[in-house]
Design an enzyme around this catalytic site. Sequence first.
Site, PDB file in Angstrom:
ATOM      1  N   TYR A  10      -9.858  18.695  39.126  1.00 21.30           N
ATOM      2  CA  TYR A  10      -9.753  18.092  37.781  1.00 21.30           C
ATOM      3  C   TYR A  10      -8.604  18.690  36.955  1.00 21.30           C
ATOM      4  O   TYR A  10      -7.634  18.002  36.628  1.00 21.30           O
ATOM      5  CB  TYR A  10     -11.101  18.256  37.084  1.00 21.30           C
ATOM      6  CG  TYR A  10     -11.131  17.871  35.621  1.00 21.30           C
ATOM      7  CD1 TYR A  10     -10.484  16.729  35.151  1.00 21.30           C
ATOM      8  CD2 TYR A  10     -11.843  18.651  34.699  1.00 21.30           C
ATOM      9  CE1 TYR A  10     -10.542  16.374  33.813  1.00 21.30           C
ATOM     10  CE2 TYR A  10     -11.910  18.308  33.371  1.00 21.30           C
ATOM     11  CZ  TYR A  10     -11.250  17.168  32.918  1.00 21.30           C
ATOM     12  OH  TYR A  10     -11.314  16.846  31.594  1.00 21.30           O
ATOM     13  N   ASN A  31      -8.465  22.781  49.650  1.00 19.97           N
ATOM     14  CA  ASN A  31      -9.300  22.548  50.842  1.00 19.97           C
ATOM     15  C   ASN A  31     -10.065  21.223  50.753  1.00 19.97           C
ATOM     16  O   ASN A  31     -10.805  20.869  51.666  1.00 19.97           O
ATOM     17  CB  ASN A  31     -10.263  23.718  51.076  1.00 19.97           C
ATOM     18  CG  ASN A  31     -11.275  23.878  49.965  1.00 19.97           C
ATOM     19  OD1 ASN A  31     -11.345  23.039  49.053  1.00 19.97           O
ATOM     20  ND2 ASN A  31     -12.075  24.929  50.029  1.00 19.97           N
ATOM     21  N   GLY A  35     -11.898  18.893  45.478  1.00 20.20           N
ATOM     22  CA  GLY A  35     -10.771  18.029  45.114  1.00 20.20           C
ATOM     23  C   GLY A  35     -10.784  16.749  45.939  1.00 20.20           C
ATOM     24  O   GLY A  35     -11.561  16.612  46.888  1.00 20.20           O
ATOM     25  N   TYR A 145     -20.315  33.438  38.107  1.00 16.70           N
ATOM     26  CA  TYR A 145     -19.040  32.727  37.963  1.00 16.70           C
ATOM     27  C   TYR A 145     -18.096  33.537  37.066  1.00 16.70           C
ATOM     28  O   TYR A 145     -16.954  33.836  37.440  1.00 16.70           O
ATOM     29  CB  TYR A 145     -19.270  31.316  37.390  1.00 16.70           C
ATOM     30  CG  TYR A 145     -18.002  30.685  36.893  1.00 16.70           C
ATOM     31  CD1 TYR A 145     -16.938  30.447  37.765  1.00 16.70           C
ATOM     32  CD2 TYR A 145     -17.839  30.348  35.546  1.00 16.70           C
ATOM     33  CE1 TYR A 145     -15.753  29.890  37.304  1.00 16.70           C
ATOM     34  CE2 TYR A 145     -16.665  29.788  35.081  1.00 16.70           C
ATOM     35  CZ  TYR A 145     -15.623  29.570  35.957  1.00 16.70           C
ATOM     36  OH  TYR A 145     -14.452  29.023  35.497  1.00 16.70           O
ATOM     37  N   ASN A 174     -14.158  24.895  27.025  1.00 12.42           N
ATOM     38  CA  ASN A 174     -14.570  23.697  27.776  1.00 12.42           C
ATOM     39  C   ASN A 174     -13.453  22.665  27.818  1.00 12.42           C
ATOM     40  O   ASN A 174     -12.698  22.537  26.859  1.00 12.42           O
ATOM     41  CB  ASN A 174     -15.841  23.119  27.157  1.00 12.42           C
ATOM     42  CG  ASN A 174     -17.019  24.027  27.414  1.00 12.42           C
ATOM     43  OD1 ASN A 174     -16.991  25.192  27.064  1.00 12.42           O
ATOM     44  ND2 ASN A 174     -18.039  23.511  28.058  1.00 12.42           N
ATOM     45  N   ARG A 286     -30.695  25.560  30.577  1.00 14.24           N
ATOM     46  CA  ARG A 286     -30.083  25.754  31.890  1.00 14.24           C
ATOM     47  C   ARG A 286     -29.743  27.243  31.996  1.00 14.24           C
ATOM     48  O   ARG A 286     -29.273  27.822  31.016  1.00 14.24           O
ATOM     49  CB  ARG A 286     -28.797  24.912  31.906  1.00 14.24           C
ATOM     50  CG  ARG A 286     -28.202  24.634  33.234  1.00 14.24           C
ATOM     51  CD  ARG A 286     -27.035  23.668  33.104  1.00 14.24           C
ATOM     52  NE  ARG A 286     -25.892  24.253  32.415  1.00 14.24           N
ATOM     53  CZ  ARG A 286     -24.705  23.660  32.311  1.00 14.24           C
ATOM     54  NH1 ARG A 286     -24.517  22.466  32.831  1.00 14.24           N
ATOM     55  NH2 ARG A 286     -23.708  24.230  31.673  1.00 14.24           N
ATOM     56  N   GLY A 288     -27.971  30.750  32.522  1.00 12.72           N
ATOM     57  CA  GLY A 288     -26.595  31.258  32.434  1.00 12.72           C
ATOM     58  C   GLY A 288     -25.795  30.757  31.240  1.00 12.72           C
ATOM     59  O   GLY A 288     -24.628  31.109  31.104  1.00 12.72           O
TER      60      GLY A 288
END
Length: 337
Positions: A10, A31, A35, A145, A174, A286, A288
Amino acid sequence: MLLVTGGAGYIGSHAVLNLIENNYNVLIFDNLENGHIETVNTLIGFGNVKFVKGDLRNLEDLENLFNSYNIDGVIHFAAFALVEESVKKPSKYYINNIYGTINLLDTMIKHNVKKIVFSSTCATYGEPKYTPIDENHTQNTINPYGYSKLVVEHIMDDYDKAYELKSIRLRYFNVAGSDEKIRIGEWHEPETHLIPNIIKSAINESKTFNIFGADYDTKDGTCIRDYVNVLDLAEAHRLAYEYLLKENQTEVFNLGTGNGYSVKEVFNACEKVLNKKIPVEIKSRRSGDPAKLYADITKAKKILKWEPKRTLEESIKTAYLWENYIFSNTASNMLYK
Ligand code: UDP
């Protein structure tokens, strides 16, 4: 030529578009796990772009790449980037994002390529002690992450001291929106991000949009984030690379807009832009997710001379046009399974 890892994804693909529109020769290495080859083919149609399929976890792929092309510098996007998945599968994140990046950096050093722009994240800050968050805020990340990106930032510092590798770390907040000509766009499978998920529910009303948590300590109980347009973000990468060429200096910059919007505010903005009622439900939190993240972007404005130009409404509009384009493409209707 400029190597762009993750250039089929993206943010990477929008950066490639910006680079080729500014006459760069770009080599995409991806890879294709997240994507898309369709995105690569579109980019190849618009400028001087070459593509090599390969994996950062495979040193041989990197060695072949650097032996085959004359690489001047690197913009490194390739990474797994989902907070919740990282909580469930930390090993996947540490192996790809840390070990894969070490392979890339070692190959760069071996081939005397010493300039890299790196996709870092506001997730490295963890629960903010104050907002807006500036670059000096402590980095107490709360998920794997964020930790994987933080470790790479430290590794880059060590490689600077040891090998004079110069890096610009861009800590994104974001990201939203799509190319205004709708040639490429946000295309994740499965999609987990806020704006595309709201839009999917607007297009397909049987798909209720879920708000993850309305009991946060924020003005309306939903999480606050800073949504920067992907084209503005893409522009920042080119400016960062040009800064690196000129100053040859390691730096870090926040990239956001400086404005925070709650999930409910983003949802309301989508209903307004699309002129449509969208089915919605409140669900539990959610894992995290910090309550509030928005950026102080003074440093990027001052040093990179970067200014985000596009509004949240513009991001929603292009995201919607892209989503509609994919939705009406029958071959891609599988995206809605
Ligand atoms: N979110 C939500 N519903 C969704 C997707 C996201 O309520 O279907 C919330 C999420 O909990 C977070 C915010 O929207 O507070 C932004 O999430 P996103 O996944 O877009 O980006 P992140 O902040 O994780 O990078």
